[in-house]
Motif scaffolding. Structure first.
Motif, PDB file in Angstrom:
ATOM      1  N   GLY A   1     -40.645  -7.591 -10.713  1.00  0.00           N
ATOM      2  CA  GLY A   1     -41.875  -8.089 -11.316  1.00  0.00           C
ATOM      3  C   GLY A   1     -41.813  -9.586 -11.542  1.00  0.00           C
ATOM      4  N   ARG A   2     -42.964 -10.167 -11.874  1.00  0.00           N
ATOM      5  CA  ARG A   2     -43.052 -11.607 -12.106  1.00  0.00           C
ATOM      6  C   ARG A   2     -42.684 -11.917 -13.559  1.00  0.00           C
ATOM      7  NH1 ARG A   2     -46.425 -15.589  -9.514  1.00  0.00           N
ATOM      8  NH2 ARG A   2     -47.318 -13.907  -8.267  1.00  0.00           N
ATOM      9  N   ILE A   3     -41.743 -12.853 -13.763  1.00  0.00           N
ATOM     10  CA  ILE A   3     -41.394 -13.318 -15.099  1.00  0.00           C
ATOM     11  C   ILE A   3     -41.450 -14.837 -15.109  1.00  0.00           C
ATOM     12  CG2 ILE A   3     -39.965 -11.328 -15.689  1.00  0.00           C
ATOM     13  CD1 ILE A   3     -37.509 -12.958 -15.012  1.00  0.00           C
ATOM     14  N   ASN A   4     -41.781 -15.395 -16.256  1.00  0.00           N
ATOM     15  CA  ASN A   4     -41.915 -16.847 -16.378  1.00  0.00           C
ATOM     16  C   ASN A   4     -40.634 -17.510 -16.846  1.00  0.00           C
ATOM     17  OD1 ASN A   4     -44.727 -16.871 -15.676  1.00  0.00           O
ATOM     18  ND2 ASN A   4     -45.171 -16.068 -17.726  1.00  0.00           N
ATOM     19  N   HIS A   5     -39.795 -16.766 -17.572  1.00  0.00           N
ATOM     20  CA  HIS A   5     -38.516 -17.311 -18.052  1.00  0.00           C
ATOM     21  C   HIS A   5     -37.535 -16.156 -18.199  1.00  0.00           C
ATOM     22  CE1 HIS A   5     -35.546 -19.457 -20.480  1.00  0.00           C
ATOM     23  NE2 HIS A   5     -36.156 -20.582 -20.112  1.00  0.00           N
ATOM     24  N   PRO A   6     -36.261 -16.387 -17.861  1.00  0.00           N
ATOM     25  CA  PRO A   6     -35.267 -15.306 -17.948  1.00  0.00           C
ATOM     26  C   PRO A   6     -35.166 -14.667 -19.333  1.00  0.00           C
ATOM     27  CG  PRO A   6     -34.374 -17.142 -16.707  1.00  0.00           C
ATOM     28  CD  PRO A   6     -35.681 -17.614 -17.275  1.00  0.00           C
ATOM     29  N   GLU A   7     -35.454 -15.445 -20.392  1.00  0.00           N
ATOM     30  CA  GLU A   7     -35.320 -14.913 -21.743  1.00  0.00           C
ATOM     31  C   GLU A   7     -36.305 -13.777 -22.024  1.00  0.00           C
ATOM     32  OE1 GLU A   7     -35.934 -18.252 -24.217  1.00  0.00           O
ATOM     33  OE2 GLU A   7     -38.100 -18.367 -23.895  1.00  0.00           O
ATOM     34  N   GLU A   8     -37.277 -13.568 -21.140  1.00  0.00           N
ATOM     35  CA  GLU A   8     -38.208 -12.465 -21.325  1.00  0.00           C
ATOM     36  C   GLU A   8     -37.522 -11.113 -21.139  1.00  0.00           C
ATOM     37  OE1 GLU A   8     -41.583 -12.929 -18.822  1.00  0.00           O
ATOM     38  OE2 GLU A   8     -41.984 -14.995 -19.430  1.00  0.00           O
ATOM     39  N   VAL A   9     -36.457 -11.086 -20.323  1.00  0.00           N
ATOM     40  CA  VAL A   9     -35.785  -9.805 -20.046  1.00  0.00           C
ATOM     41  C   VAL A   9     -34.285  -9.848 -20.312  1.00  0.00           C
ATOM     42  CG1 VAL A   9     -37.496  -9.049 -18.365  1.00  0.00           C
ATOM     43  CG2 VAL A   9     -35.615 -10.476 -17.601  1.00  0.00           C
ATOM     44  N   LEU A  10     -33.699 -11.045 -20.501  1.00  0.00           N
ATOM     45  CA  LEU A  10     -32.256 -11.167 -20.697  1.00  0.00           C
ATOM     46  C   LEU A  10     -31.974 -11.983 -21.952  1.00  0.00           C
ATOM     47  CD1 LEU A  10     -31.192 -11.950 -17.023  1.00  0.00           C
ATOM     48  CD2 LEU A  10     -31.055  -9.745 -18.175  1.00  0.00           C
ATOM     49  N   GLN A  11     -30.697 -11.962 -22.385  1.00  0.00           N
ATOM     50  CA  GLN A  11     -30.309 -12.765 -23.538  1.00  0.00           C
ATOM     51  C   GLN A  11     -28.873 -13.256 -23.355  1.00  0.00           C
ATOM     52  OE1 GLN A  11     -30.778 -10.239 -26.935  1.00  0.00           O
ATOM     53  NE2 GLN A  11     -29.261  -8.749 -26.280  1.00  0.00           N
ATOM     54  N   LEU A  12     -28.534 -14.321 -24.058  1.00  0.00           N
ATOM     55  CA  LEU A  12     -27.204 -14.909 -23.960  1.00  0.00           C
ATOM     56  C   LEU A  12     -26.132 -13.915 -24.405  1.00  0.00           C
ATOM     57  CD1 LEU A  12     -27.949 -18.490 -25.339  1.00  0.00           C
ATOM     58  CD2 LEU A  12     -27.359 -17.910 -22.989  1.00  0.00           C
ATOM     59  N   ASP A  13     -24.969 -14.012 -23.757  1.00  0.00           N
ATOM     60  CA  ASP A  13     -23.794 -13.171 -24.051  1.00  0.00           C
ATOM     61  C   ASP A  13     -23.995 -11.705 -23.670  1.00  0.00           C
ATOM     62  OD1 ASP A  13     -22.506 -15.423 -25.116  1.00  0.00           O
ATOM     63  OD2 ASP A  13     -23.349 -15.063 -27.100  1.00  0.00           O
ATOM     64  N   GLN A  14     -25.074 -11.400 -22.998  1.00  0.00           N
ATOM     65  CA  GLN A  14     -25.317 -10.020 -22.573  1.00  0.00           C
ATOM     66  C   GLN A  14     -24.480  -9.691 -21.343  1.00  0.00           C
ATOM     67  OE1 GLN A  14     -29.446  -9.230 -21.756  1.00  0.00           O
ATOM     68  NE2 GLN A  14     -29.030  -7.276 -20.756  1.00  0.00           N
ATOM     69  N   LYS A  15     -23.908  -8.490 -21.334  1.00  0.00           N
ATOM     70  CA  LYS A  15     -23.171  -8.032 -20.167  1.00  0.00           C
ATOM     71  C   LYS A  15     -24.142  -7.393 -19.185  1.00  0.00           C
ATOM     72  CE  LYS A  15     -18.583  -7.214 -22.151  1.00  0.00           C
ATOM     73  NZ  LYS A  15     -17.501  -6.208 -22.366  1.00  0.00           N
ATOM     74  N   VAL A  16     -24.046  -7.799 -17.927  1.00  0.00           N
ATOM     75  CA  VAL A  16     -24.987  -7.311 -16.927  1.00  0.00           C
ATOM     76  C   VAL A  16     -24.247  -6.928 -15.649  1.00  0.00           C
ATOM     77  CG1 VAL A  16     -26.979  -8.594 -17.780  1.00  0.00           C
ATOM     78  CG2 VAL A  16     -25.404  -9.679 -16.154  1.00  0.00           C
ATOM     79  N   GLN A  17     -24.854  -6.007 -14.906  1.00  0.00           N
ATOM     80  CA  GLN A  17     -24.365  -5.633 -13.582  1.00  0.00           C
ATOM     81  C   GLN A  17     -25.151  -6.437 -12.554  1.00  0.00           C
ATOM     82  OE1 GLN A  17     -22.030  -3.286 -12.537  1.00  0.00           O
ATOM     83  NE2 GLN A  17     -21.380  -2.886 -14.645  1.00  0.00           N
ATOM     84  N   ILE A  18     -24.444  -7.089 -11.660  1.00  0.00           N
ATOM     85  CA  ILE A  18     -25.092  -7.902 -10.641  1.00  0.00           C
ATOM     86  C   ILE A  18     -24.414  -7.655  -9.284  1.00  0.00           C
ATOM     87  CG2 ILE A  18     -26.194  -9.750 -11.948  1.00  0.00           C
ATOM     88  CD1 ILE A  18     -22.606 -10.024 -10.763  1.00  0.00           C
ATOM     89  N   VAL A  19     -25.113  -8.079  -8.225  1.00  0.00           N
ATOM     90  CA  VAL A  19     -24.582  -7.932  -6.871  1.00  0.00           C
ATOM     91  C   VAL A  19     -24.478  -9.315  -6.236  1.00  0.00           C
ATOM     92  CG1 VAL A  19     -26.895  -7.577  -5.912  1.00  0.00           C
ATOM     93  CG2 VAL A  19     -24.894  -6.773  -4.644  1.00  0.00           C
ATOM     94  N   VAL A  20     -23.422  -9.518  -5.453  1.00  0.00           N
ATOM     95  CA  VAL A  20     -23.223 -10.800  -4.774  1.00  0.00           C
ATOM     96  C   VAL A  20     -24.154 -10.857  -3.567  1.00  0.00           C
ATOM     97  CG1 VAL A  20     -21.583 -12.283  -3.576  1.00  0.00           C
ATOM     98  CG2 VAL A  20     -20.828 -10.909  -5.536  1.00  0.00           C
ATOM     99  N   LEU A  21     -25.048 -11.857  -3.570  1.00  0.00           N
ATOM    100  CA  LEU A  21     -25.980 -12.019  -2.461  1.00  0.00           C
ATOM    101  C   LEU A  21     -25.442 -12.968  -1.397  1.00  0.00           C
ATOM    102  CD1 LEU A  21     -29.358 -12.349  -4.407  1.00  0.00           C
ATOM    103  CD2 LEU A  21     -28.304 -10.288  -3.468  1.00  0.00           C
ATOM    104  N   ASP A  22     -24.803 -14.054  -1.845  1.00  0.00           N
ATOM    105  CA  ASP A  22     -24.319 -15.047  -0.878  1.00  0.00           C
ATOM    106  C   ASP A  22     -23.364 -15.999  -1.592  1.00  0.00           C
ATOM    107  OD1 ASP A  22     -23.993 -16.332   1.489  1.00  0.00           O
ATOM    108  OD2 ASP A  22     -25.960 -17.308   1.516  1.00  0.00           O
ATOM    109  N   PHE A  23     -22.546 -16.722  -0.802  1.00  0.00           N
ATOM    110  CA  PHE A  23     -21.678 -17.779  -1.345  1.00  0.00           C
ATOM    111  C   PHE A  23     -21.320 -18.712  -0.199  1.00  0.00           C
ATOM    112  CE2 PHE A  23     -19.157 -13.954  -0.518  1.00  0.00           C
ATOM    113  CZ  PHE A  23     -18.276 -14.400   0.464  1.00  0.00           C
TER     114      PHE A  23
END
Length: 590
Positions: free
Chosen positions: A245-267
């Motif tokens: 979905g469209r979000i205007n700022h990451p703080e709308e769905v995330l917060q500092l020090d939160q543990k999250v699962q992510i996937v490596v897209l590129d490096f």
């Protein structure tokens, strides 16, 4: 001599301490005594033995010729102090005015502390300190009794937002800087963490590959994304990869020090820039759209963005459709989409196009209402000759567009604005936003064309002007403007006439100038072209006679009001009934 007289009293009597010894013996004994005493130097730290304790002082033997005293208050950090204990003391004075040896355990601790701190810096030792309090920009740490400064940036590898959680706790640090001039010590806890992370970081980078799922902690937030600590290695989770979905700022769905699962897209090749994704761990919402959704379906959603060209309606997180501004209203005059919707509005729309493979959808909201051109009463409501009032929406060189209702526009040609004025551009008559009354001149429903006129609301006054301004009639005119071709004249009733240059010559040979009001004679009249040509020169020259004859012939065939016996007589306009009526109409408009 008697025996008594021979007795040597010097061998048995002394006059003071040590006087019973010879000089040689005394030196020998002094040397023996000196060997039993230690050599001490002021301003140094030595070890001593507690030989006595009282309420006020602690008596310490440092191997000097006298014992030293240390205030008992300097031993408050010890649970107890007993005779026989060994302590370090600082020699302040070997002998004061009272002959006492002055010692200090407090200063000994400070000297020893600075020595340990300097050794820690030189040999890169890890030392333990107690966080005493927070201060501006960091913490104050007690190490060996010396207050050291721990900057906020050196507490941890991640930003610390609450320093108070460390107060009163022990912490291992390394000395990174000593300023002897200010007795200032700077320490760091971060360098210890970084060393521990180096091994972990190397292991992560060596095993890093695209598609790998990792766990991380949100370290920092920006308006374009968040930085995630993967265990000593930072990766960027761009805002567009957080949610479908469209979000205007990451703080709308995330917060500092939160543990999250992510996937490596590129490096990159050096693995210094790591791109991460979160939404990729879930299926794309387009793949789960209802099979019943098709062109013509009615859908509901929320407006998530408004642009100059239209608005985006979110049907579900990650599923959006574009409502172009042309699909918001049946009106042909495009307006700003913000006039119809705003972000956050929940509305209904109709699916116009749908491409699930490309994941694109266009929507419309005007389709929720009937097209006004297809209404059954269109032909009767806007029949030729019917009168209406509309709003001027647009001006062009050839006319103006008038909106009679939403979706119904008509064209008013510039020639259909006024019977009497020669209007070169509609802006001389109206402006955008004005209301204008019109009559329908032509209706073409199939081609959606509507021709309108404003002047047709009144009768054509040129039918009357034909009898008011016949050829040869004389009128008082004012010169409005001049150019190299001639002059524009203001006639009665707001009409304009024209006189060529040669017809502007006065009787004395001079030229008529702008602003002068003089008598002019009609030399040409055209009702169809709405043109009146006049001459001032004809007022005193005979060249105008042929025109008079032509006027006489015309008047003989059409009207008996013009007599050949008085061709040069000025028209008496007030005597004409038709003109009187016209005059009243014009005055009524004013």
């Amino acid at each position: 001599m008697s025996k008594q007289e021979d007795f040597n009293w010097d061998n048995f009597e002394t006059k003071g301490f040590g006087e019973g010894y010879s000089k040689e013996q005394r030196e020998q004994m002094a040397a023996m005594y000196e060997d039993t005493l230690g050599t001490i130097t002021e301003k140094e730290v030595i070890k001593g033995t507690v030989v006595g304790v009282n309420d006020k002082d602690v008596i310490i033997n440092v191997g000097f010729k006298s014992d030293g005293l240390v205030p008992r208050s300097e031993f408050r950090d010890l649970e107890s102090i007993n005779v026989g204990d060994t302590v370090e003391v600082f020699i302040e004075e070997q002998e004061n005015a009272l002959g006492q040896l002055i010692l200090s355990r407090k200063k000994a601790k400070i000297v020893r502390a600075w020595k340990d701190i300097e050794d820690a810096l030189e040999f890169d030792n890890v030392i333990e300190g107690l966080v005493k309090r927070r201060t501006k920009g960091g913490l104050i740490v007690d190490i060996y009794g010396v207050e050291a400064f721990l900057p906020g940036s050196q507490i941890d590898v991640k930003p610390i937002r609450d320093f108070d959680i460390y107060v009163g706790k022990k912490m291992e640090v390394k000395v990174v800087k000593i300023n002897h001039a200010n007795d200032n010590v700077v320490v760091s806890h971060k360098v210890l963490i970084e060393k521990d992370l180096e091994k972990q970081k190397a292991e992560i980078l060596n095993n890093l590959e695209k598609g790998q799922v990792l766990e991380g902690v949100i370290k920092n937030m920006t308006n374009f994304g968040v930085f995630i600590d993967l265990g000593g290695v930072d990766g960027l989770l761009h805002i567009t990869d957080i949610s479908w979905g469209r979000i205007n700022h990451p703080e709308e769905v995330l917060q500092l020090d939160q543990k999250v699962q992510i996937v490596v897209l590129d490096f990159d090749d050096d693995k210094k820039r790591i791109s991460l994704g979160m939404k990729q761990l879930t299926a794309h919402p387009w793949d789960s759209l209802a099979s019943s959704l098709e062109i013509g379906s009615r859908v509901k959603g929320k407006i998530v963005n408004v642009a100059d060209y239209g608005a985006f309606l979110e049907l579900a997180p990650g599923v959006e459709g574009l409502i172009h501004v042309s699909e918001m209203s049946w009106s042909q005059h495009l307006r700003n989409p913000a006039d119809f919707v705003k972000v956050g509005d929940e509305i209904e729309a109709v699916v116009l196009t749908l491409d699930k493979d490309e994941r694109k959808m266009s929507l419309g909201i005007k389709q929720l209402t009937e097209d006004p051109w297809t209404k059954n009463d269109m032909g009767t409501k806007y029949a030729v000759g019917s009168k209406h009032t509309g709003v001027v929406r647009n001006l062009t060189n050839f006319g103006l567009f008038l909106e009679l209702e939403e979706g119904i526009d008509g064209l008013v040609h510039v020639s259909d604005l006024s019977w009497t004025k020669k209007i070169k551009h509609p802006s001389e008559f109206v402006k955008v936003g004005d209301e204008l009354a019109v009559a329908v001149l032509e209706l073409d429903v199939d081609n959606r064309r509507l021709a309108l006129g404003h002047k047709q609301l009144e009768e054509n006054p040129w039918d009357t002007f034909e009898s008011v301004f016949p050829i040869g009639s004389e009128h008082k005119c004012t010169v409005v403007s001049k150019n190299d071709k001639g002059a524009v004249l203001e006639l009665p009733y707001g009409l304009e006439g024209f006189a060529t240059v040669k017809n502007l010559e006065k009787e004395d040979g001079s030229q008529v100038e702008v602003g002068e009001a003089l008598d002019f004679k009609v030399t040409e009249f055209s009702k169809d072209d709405k043109r009146i040509v006049l001459s001032h020169t004809a007022m005193f020259r005979e060249e105008a006679k042929p025109a008079k004859k032509e006027a006489k012939k015309k008047s003989d065939s059409g009207s008996a009001s013009t007599s050949s016996s008085a061709p040069a007589e000025k028209s008496t306009l007030g005597d004409l009934d038709a003109l009187t009526q016209l005059k009243e109409q014009m005055e009524g408009k004013k």
